[in-house]
Scaffold this motif. Structure first.
Motif, PDB file in Angstrom:
ATOM      1  N   THR A  41      -8.387   7.911  -0.643  1.00 24.21           N
ATOM      2  CA  THR A  41      -8.614   6.705  -1.423  1.00 24.21           C
ATOM      3  C   THR A  41      -7.363   5.847  -1.432  1.00 24.21           C
ATOM      4  O   THR A  41      -6.270   6.330  -1.738  1.00 24.21           O
ATOM      5  CB  THR A  41      -9.000   7.065  -2.868  1.00 24.21           C
ATOM      6  N   SER A  43      -4.385   3.131  -2.371  1.00 20.56           N
ATOM      7  CA  SER A  43      -3.671   2.845  -3.613  1.00 20.56           C
ATOM      8  C   SER A  43      -4.144   1.528  -4.211  1.00 20.56           C
ATOM      9  O   SER A  43      -4.817   0.719  -3.553  1.00 20.56           O
ATOM     10  CB  SER A  43      -2.173   2.768  -3.337  1.00 20.56           C
ATOM     11  N   VAL A  44      -3.782   1.305  -5.460  1.00 17.15           N
ATOM     12  CA  VAL A  44      -4.140   0.056  -6.134  1.00 17.15           C
ATOM     13  C   VAL A  44      -3.550  -1.137  -5.391  1.00 17.15           C
ATOM     14  O   VAL A  44      -4.208  -2.165  -5.212  1.00 17.15           O
ATOM     15  CB  VAL A  44      -3.650   0.075  -7.601  1.00 17.15           C
ATOM     16  N   ARG A  46      -2.845  -1.392  -2.203  1.00 15.31           N
ATOM     17  CA  ARG A  46      -3.570  -1.645  -0.954  1.00 15.31           C
ATOM     18  C   ARG A  46      -4.933  -2.263  -1.223  1.00 15.31           C
ATOM     19  O   ARG A  46      -5.401  -3.102  -0.447  1.00 15.31           O
ATOM     20  CB  ARG A  46      -3.727  -0.345  -0.180  1.00 15.31           C
ATOM     21  N   ARG A  47      -5.601  -1.857  -2.315  1.00 12.51           N
ATOM     22  CA  ARG A  47      -6.912  -2.435  -2.633  1.00 12.51           C
ATOM     23  C   ARG A  47      -6.805  -3.897  -3.019  1.00 12.51           C
ATOM     24  O   ARG A  47      -7.707  -4.693  -2.730  1.00 12.51           O
ATOM     25  CB  ARG A  47      -7.572  -1.646  -3.765  1.00 12.51           C
TER      26      ARG A  47
END
Length: 571
Positions: A41, A43-44, A46-47
């Motif tokens: 998942t 990281s914040v 990257r999102r």
């Protein structure tokens, strides 16, 4: 721990119209693969990074949009009763400062239609053309008529730009950062004014227009690298492209990591399509195809649920019958090609899910545009001179833009914490107080025979700063609402219509100010602005909900049901 890939299984079948269709089924991995999936998942940071990059598009366009508005102040100051080059009279200056606003509704209405059929990305690409033409006309103009033509073209371009900007941001951002990213546009708008006012003190207006012509070229090249919104792609049956766009916007991830959000978009799109069908039938515009589809759905899904069974959606499995009953899942674009599609979209504006937020946004725009700043902005230097600030009037315009940047920055950093409703009420109250005190100062001190011994430069300057600060806080909020309060099926047209009406208000405010000042005097004009802002405080307190942190589906449900689930109390 060995990595295991998700397996994809394509199911081929024919829908009720004989078209080939494909539904991609995701087979769940075992628990070991699921653990590997969780570990992958992003990281914040990257999102959120691709969402920020995508919304730089809107900020570039906002820079383009606001530059002509500020440029009119510089142009009028340079040409009003000028001794050389071009020269304009008071009446010509009034028309030059306002003609763009009355042309902007034309662009807004066109935009509301085009943004639905060509998409958000293509609309943002097209809008750069009138800006490039308008700035080149300004740069090489040799008559007042050419200036009018350039202003008209830029006005249409400004109006055309609003709907794709707001809908693109709303449909590409996650709810927790949507308000912040949209409110950044307010800072960019104030920065554009600051740059225009600053460069006007170091160069002439023709050179400035030539420099501004580079903005649409830069924006065009950047937009070509950005994706279309997944929601628009889904509404046109382009599921694979929608999935790829969503993967790009959530951190350049694989489809399995956005599966849940993608399925939610599919569900939302399906519900929007069902409402569209019911609206057609209600207004008598349904065709044989709609009757046939509704009959098939009624026979095969007698419960007529709004959404598919949670389990089937979660695993990405939808039956061919479900796809047949949902035109949004067809490969063909039958729904958009119907003869009455455009008329139906306009008729849906009268439905409560659109009509209620439309009333809120239009009312907010009325209060904002007729509350002071929009009226005096083309004539700021004149107003500053009337307030006794003639010595530094041109540099005060630069300072006012800096204050605007600070106010917009305040919105960016506090909107998620305080909410749009609270900020709107406080900001409009601050504008009302500032206008009241400016009017009182003008009446007591600046009137012939008044208490001129109390005349001072710092008091009106401080009050102007306060007025600009609070106005810049609330100026971006209705544009944030524009991108989130309308249901998807009417978002483009409703946003375009709202923008069009907003610019009618701006035209009315700017073209009437000089006459307003002549009839009511300076103090009367400011007292009128105070009255409008006071009405606005009461209206926003009773009618404006809080939408911060809510998904677009939750906001639509609020306006559909009328239940105050989003209400934020300031008591």
């Amino acid at each position: 721990m060995p990595k295991q890939q998700y397996q994809l299984e394509d199911r081929h079948f024919r829908d009720q119209n004989g078209n080939d269709a494909v539904w991609r089924n995701t087979i769940e991995p075992n628990s070991e693969a699921a653990e590997s999936h969780c570990a992958a998942t992003p990281s914040v940071f990257r999102r959120r990074l691709p969402q920020v990059l995508a919304n730089l598009v809107t900020n570039l366009l906002v820079l383009e949009l606001c530059t002509p508005v500020a440029f009119s102040t510089v142009l009028i100051a340079a040409l009003l009763n000028a001794k050389q080059d071009l020269s304009v009279t008071n009446d010509q200056a009034s028309l030059l400062g306002s003609i763009a606003f009355i042309c902007q509704p034309i662009g807004s209405l066109i935009s509301g239609i085009i943004v639905e059929f060509l998409g958000r990305k293509w609309s943002m690409l097209i809008v750069n053309i009138p800006f490039l033409v308008g700035w080149l006309l300004y740069c090489f103009s040799n008559s007042i008529t050419t200036l009018y033509v350039a202003n008209i073209i830029l006005g249409i371009g400004i109006g055309f730009m609003e709907a794709p900007i707001m809908t693109y941001t709303a449909e590409t951002c996650q709810p927790e950062i949507r308000d912040t990213l949209i409110s950044i546009s307010g800072v960019v708008a104030q920065i554009s004014s600051f740059l225009v006012y600053l460069t006007s003190n170091v160069t002439d207006w023709r050179t400035q227009a030539g420099l501004n012509a580079a903005l649409p070229i830069i924006a065009f090249l950047y937009i070509t690298q950005m994706p279309e919104t997944p929601m628009w792609l889904l509404s046109h049956g382009r599921h694979d492209e929608a999935e790829r766009a969503l993967c790009w916007l959530r951190g350049w991830v694989t489809p399995d990591l956005v599966r849940e959000e993608f399925n939610q978009l599919v569900k939302y799109n399906k519900e929007a399509n069902k409402i569209r069908q019911r609206t057609r039938i209600t207004h008598g515009n349904d065709t044989d195809t709609v009757h046939t589809t509704s009959t098939v759905c009624a026979n095969e899904h007698h419960e007529n649920n709004a959404f598919e069974d949670d389990e089937s959606v979660q695993h990405g499995t939808l039956s061919s019958q479900t796809l047949s009953c949902n035109p949004t899942l067809h490969v063909s674009q039958h729904d958009e090609d119907m003869p009455h599609s455009c008329l139906n979209k306009w008729m849906e504006l009268l439905e409560p899910p659109t009509l209620r937020p439309l009333f809120l946004v239009i009312s907010y725009f009325f209060l904002l545009q007729l509350g002071g700043i929009s009226s005096i902005k083309p004539f700021m230097i004149h107003v500053f001179q009337e307030l006794g600030l003639a010595d530094a009037a041109s540099w005060i315009t630069v300072g006012s833009a800096v204050v605007g940047i600070l106010g917009s920055g305040c919105t960016v950093f506090t909107v998620h914490w305080l909410g749009k409703r609270f900020l709107s009420i406080i900001a409009m109250l601050g504008c009302a107080v500032a206008c009241l005190l400016l009017g009182t100062y003008s009446y007591v001190v600046l009137q012939p025979g008044g208490a001129s011994q109390y005349a001072t430069k710092w008091l009106p300057l401080v009050l102007i700063i306060i007025l600009y600060f609070f106005n810049s806080i609330m100026a971006e909020i209705p544009w944030i609402l524009l991108g989130e309060v309308f249901p998807f099926r009417t978002r483009g047209i409703a946003s375009g219509l709202s923008s069009a009406i907003c610019y009618v208000f701006m035209f009315t405010a700017s073209i009437s100010y000089l006459h307003l000042e002549q009839n009511l005097k300076l103090y009367g004009a400011f007292w009128l602005f105070c009255f409008i802002n006071s009405i606005g405080v009461a209206f926003l307190y009773w009618k404006m909900p809080e939408t911060d942190g809510k998904s677009l589906a939750e906001i639509e449900e609020y306006f559909t049901s009328g239940i105050r689930t989003c209400h934020f109390s300031i008591l």
